[in-house]
Enzyme design. Sequence first.
Site, mmCIF file in Angstrom:
data_model
loop_
_atom_site.group_PDB
_atom_site.id
_atom_site.type_symbol
_atom_site.label_atom_id
_atom_site.label_comp_id
_atom_site.label_asym_id
_atom_site.label_seq_id
_atom_site.Cartn_x
_atom_site.Cartn_y
_atom_site.Cartn_z
ATOM 1 N N HIS A 32 -0.571 -2.998 3.667
ATOM 2 C CA HIS A 32 0.149 -3.134 2.402
ATOM 3 C C HIS A 32 0.686 -4.564 2.318
ATOM 4 O O HIS A 32 1.348 -5.031 3.251
ATOM 5 C CB HIS A 32 1.282 -2.107 2.380
ATOM 6 C CG HIS A 32 2.074 -2.056 1.113
ATOM 7 N ND1 HIS A 32 1.676 -1.323 0.012
ATOM 8 C CD2 HIS A 32 3.247 -2.648 0.764
ATOM 9 C CE1 HIS A 32 2.584 -1.463 -0.954
ATOM 10 N NE2 HIS A 32 3.541 -2.264 -0.526
ATOM 11 N N SER A 44 3.396 -2.394 6.044
ATOM 12 C CA SER A 44 3.638 -3.554 5.180
ATOM 13 C C SER A 44 3.867 -4.777 6.049
ATOM 14 O O SER A 44 4.826 -4.816 6.835
ATOM 15 C CB SER A 44 4.865 -3.307 4.306
ATOM 16 O OG SER A 44 5.304 -4.550 3.781
ATOM 17 N N ASP A 71 7.109 3.872 -1.049
ATOM 18 C CA ASP A 71 7.343 2.535 -0.491
ATOM 19 C C ASP A 71 8.839 2.224 -0.487
ATOM 20 O O ASP A 71 9.468 2.175 -1.547
ATOM 21 C CB ASP A 71 6.578 1.531 -1.373
ATOM 22 C CG ASP A 71 6.626 0.114 -0.842
ATOM 23 O OD1 ASP A 71 7.170 -0.113 0.243
ATOM 24 O OD2 ASP A 71 6.084 -0.775 -1.546
ATOM 25 N N MET A 79 8.581 3.692 -5.856
ATOM 26 C CA MET A 79 9.512 2.864 -5.077
ATOM 27 C C MET A 79 10.711 3.724 -4.683
ATOM 28 O O MET A 79 11.371 4.313 -5.538
ATOM 29 C CB MET A 79 10.012 1.675 -5.907
ATOM 30 C CG MET A 79 9.028 0.542 -6.128
ATOM 31 S SD MET A 79 8.287 -0.184 -4.661
ATOM 32 C CE MET A 79 9.701 -0.618 -3.658
ATOM 33 N N HIS A 106 0.475 -5.023 -3.520
ATOM 34 C CA HIS A 106 1.572 -4.555 -4.392
ATOM 35 C C HIS A 106 2.179 -5.768 -5.092
ATOM 36 O O HIS A 106 2.903 -6.550 -4.481
ATOM 37 C CB HIS A 106 2.577 -3.827 -3.486
ATOM 38 C CG HIS A 106 3.811 -3.344 -4.200
ATOM 39 N ND1 HIS A 106 4.922 -2.907 -3.513
ATOM 40 C CD2 HIS A 106 4.112 -3.211 -5.516
ATOM 41 C CE1 HIS A 106 5.847 -2.530 -4.380
ATOM 42 N NE2 HIS A 106 5.387 -2.715 -5.596
ATOM 43 N N MET A 147 4.741 -7.446 -7.135
ATOM 44 C CA MET A 147 6.097 -7.372 -7.704
ATOM 45 C C MET A 147 6.328 -8.693 -8.415
ATOM 46 O O MET A 147 7.126 -9.533 -7.998
ATOM 47 C CB MET A 147 7.117 -7.137 -6.578
ATOM 48 C CG MET A 147 7.088 -5.712 -6.058
ATOM 49 S SD MET A 147 7.947 -5.545 -4.492
ATOM 50 C CE MET A 147 6.638 -5.997 -3.382
ATOM 51 N N ASP A 201 2.960 -7.180 0.142
ATOM 52 C CA ASP A 201 4.002 -7.241 -0.876
ATOM 53 C C ASP A 201 4.108 -8.648 -1.460
ATOM 54 O O ASP A 201 4.524 -9.580 -0.781
ATOM 55 C CB ASP A 201 5.347 -6.865 -0.248
ATOM 56 C CG ASP A 201 5.436 -5.375 0.024
ATOM 57 O OD1 ASP A 201 5.208 -4.597 -0.919
ATOM 58 O OD2 ASP A 201 5.711 -4.996 1.175
ATOM 59 N N MET A 256 5.917 -11.086 -4.008
ATOM 60 C CA MET A 256 7.179 -11.221 -4.750
ATOM 61 C C MET A 256 7.296 -12.632 -5.319
ATOM 62 O O MET A 256 7.021 -13.607 -4.611
ATOM 63 C CB MET A 256 8.356 -10.970 -3.807
ATOM 64 C CG MET A 256 8.288 -9.620 -3.111
ATOM 65 S SD MET A 256 9.687 -9.442 -2.002
ATOM 66 C CE MET A 256 9.386 -7.821 -1.337
#
Length: 219
Positions: free
Chosen positions: A32, A7, A174, A136, A65, A67, A34, A36
């Site tokens: 990966h 990540s 993750d 998660m 991913h 979020m 992330d 957010m």
Amino acid sequence: MPIIAPSILAADFSILKKQIQEAEKAGADWFHLDIMDGHFVPNISFGPMIVDAVNKITNLFLDVHLMISDPDKYVADFVKAGADQVTVHSEATPHLHRTVQLIKSHNVKVGVALNPATPVNHLENVLTEIDLVLVMSVNPGFGGQKFIPEVLNKIEKISKMISISERKINLEVDGGVDVETTPSIIAAGANVLVAGSAIFGKKNIADALTAIKNASQQA
Ligand code: DX5
Ligand code: ZN
């Protein structure tokens, strides 16, 4: 051998290109990313611009991913930026089936993520449609948190659901993945490991990645 997906959240963004190339050379399988939004999770990371930049640095599979709340609004932007797989949280969308179909319509792989407190039955009616389940193992929002061991039981349950489905579905874990937690995660049935701090947070990225690969063989 499991799929290792470093990540980049834990990378040093002032030398992102160098670090990505180091991880790739050391045998990373995916990257990966992330995303957010400061709304679904209490932190803000980055958006499609960085995904696009990473896509220019590497040819590896980009595992995005999300979020974020209201993911449907942004799926097209992330696909355009180079996402090969888009994963959404079942808790973030009131019409998960529709969101899954939307991602599929962009001809990329689709994943569904579950927070630690979300029960496995959220997957039951979408399992025939998806390519990956993301479990998660920390509450999403920050890198560097401690692995929640209660999640191992959930990984086992989902692994069984996947075998029963007879579909090829990746099972990704993750949060808090490191050399200590890897053997039990693999033993529980996961085949994709996301690691931020345990790879980019270490001085020697290549050694750190190799250590996780080795730990996965101890399962
Ligand atoms: C957490 C993110 C993770 C994070 C993992 O909200 O979804 O992907 O980068 O970080 P580590 O490996 O440091 O727990
Ligand atoms: Zn993640």
